[in-house]
Design an enzyme around this catalytic site. Structure first.
Site, PDB file in Angstrom:
ATOM      1  CG  ASN A  21      -1.730   1.234   1.382  1.00 62.09           C
ATOM      2  OD1 ASN A  21      -1.798   2.041   0.453  1.00 62.09           O
ATOM      3  ND2 ASN A  21      -2.358   1.404   2.531  1.00 62.09           N
ATOM      4  CE  LYS A  23      -0.211   3.512   4.633  1.00 59.87           C
ATOM      5  NZ  LYS A  23      -0.264   3.703   6.066  1.00 59.87           N
ATOM      6  CG  HIS A 105      -6.065   2.066   4.916  1.00 58.71           C
ATOM      7  ND1 HIS A 105      -5.684   3.064   5.778  1.00 58.71           N
ATOM      8  CD2 HIS A 105      -5.025   1.210   4.851  1.00 58.71           C
ATOM      9  CE1 HIS A 105      -4.448   2.817   6.205  1.00 58.71           C
ATOM     10  NE2 HIS A 105      -4.029   1.692   5.652  1.00 58.71           N
ATOM     11  CD  GLU A 107      -3.207   5.808   6.356  1.00 59.60           C
ATOM     12  OE1 GLU A 107      -3.183   5.796   5.118  1.00 59.60           O
ATOM     13  OE2 GLU A 107      -2.253   5.393   7.053  1.00 59.60           O
ATOM     14  CD  GLU A 177      -3.609  -2.147   7.389  1.00 60.37           C
ATOM     15  OE1 GLU A 177      -2.530  -2.434   6.884  1.00 60.37           O
ATOM     16  OE2 GLU A 177      -4.191  -1.075   7.168  1.00 60.37           O
ATOM     17  N   GLY A 183       2.011   2.885  10.610  1.00 56.60           N
ATOM     18  CA  GLY A 183       2.958   3.978  10.397  1.00 56.60           C
ATOM     19  C   GLY A 183       3.652   4.447  11.667  1.00 56.60           C
ATOM     20  CB  SER A 223       4.732  -1.001  12.284  1.00 60.17           C
ATOM     21  OG  SER A 223       4.343   0.356  12.443  1.00 60.17           O
ATOM     22  N   GLY A 244       2.703  -0.916   4.341  1.00 55.20           N
ATOM     23  CA  GLY A 244       2.759   0.479   3.937  1.00 55.20           C
ATOM     24  C   GLY A 244       4.195   0.919   3.698  1.00 55.20           C
TER      25      GLY A 244
END
Ligand code: PGA
Length: 265
Positions: A21, A23, A105, A107, A177, A183, A223, A244
């Site tokens: 991903n 992003k 997701h 986010e 997740e 992150g 992570s 990510g």
């Protein structure tokens, strides 16, 4: 609406699946170059399903740069096929451009107000058009500390997937997740992630029965690095990773894919 065949996994052994991903990183030129570097770095993982999810503007470039052994996925879709929805991209438009779509997701839930109902509609749209949804669920730190993880996960899984047939359900990829791990450099432990994956599978069973639930691939994300990938990918209920930051580094991502290949005996 046209209807595409569902990629049923009923009766299949769960094949490890690792997705990148990216992003909101990379220009179209950088995306194409990174995709090529990643494909060159992954030399020996034939049993692992690989998916690269670049920004929407680079989907076409990346698809053209790769052969069909590596899948390409959108990071988001809209559920209507077409219409006055400025700035949105529909699942219908992505047919022939990519094969997967990340949906829900954290986010998007956090910054773009995406609700469980929106996630559900997007999953339906992806399935209708033959895109494999990668459906993300996960608790915040406050929810974990309040002991709400299991309930929240069940709520999100049901919200996303209620009413979906066993055959469709089997084709869905889930990504657990934890929001606090994304992150941050603070990954969950393998055992904790496995326990939540088990919980996800039991909710899937209540939706579509045991055969469908057993067929669904569940990724861990948050992570993941080359150093900790094996801790997750050696767990019984975890079938892959959604990566990510580390997916922007070809050699690091290739090492994560190698840890997934080690699941195959
Ligand atoms: P991260 O992101 O690997 O950078 O934590 C994972 C994700 O958000 O999918």
């Amino acid at each position: 609406m046209s209807s595409a065949p569902v990629h049923s996994q009923l009766g299949s052994v769960r094949r490890p699946i690792v997705a990148a991903n990216w992003k909101m990183h990379t220009t179209p030129t950088e995306a194409r170059d990174l995709a090529v570097k990643i494909s060159e770095a992954i030399t020996d993982a034939p049993g692992v399903e690989l998916v690269i999810c670049p920004p929407a503007i680079s989907l076409y470039n990346v698809r053209k740069a790769l052969d069909s052994t590596i899948g390409v996925g959108a990071q988001n879709i809209y559920w209507k096929d077409a219409g006055p929805f400025t700035g949105e991209i529909s699942a219908a438009m992505l047919v022939g451009v990519c094969e997967y779509a990340i949906i829900g997701h954290s986010e998007r839930r956090q910054h773009f107000g995406e609700t469980d109902e929106a996630v559900h509609l997007k999953v339906r749209a992806a399935l209708t058009h033959g895109l494999t949804p990668i459906v993300c669920v996960g608790e915040t730190l406050a929810q974990r500390e309040a002991g709400q993880t299991n309930d929240l996960i069940a709520y999100q899984v049901r919200g996303a997937l209620h009413g979906i047939s066993p055959e469709e359900l089997s084709s869905v990829v889930m990504a657990y997740e934890p929001v606090w791990a994304i992150g941050t450099g603070i990954a969950a432990s393998g055992d904790d992630a496995n326990a939540v994956a088990l919980r996800i599978r039991s909710v899937l069973e209540s939706i579509g029965g045991s055969d469908a639930a057993q067929a669904v691939r569940i990724q861990y994300g948050g992570s993941v690095t080359a150093a900790n990938a094996a801790e997750f990918l050696s767990q019984a209920e975890i079938d892959g990773a959604l990566v990510g930051g580390a997916s922007l580094k070809p050699l690091e991502f290739a090492a994560i894919v190698q840890a997934a290949a080690a699941r195959i005996v």
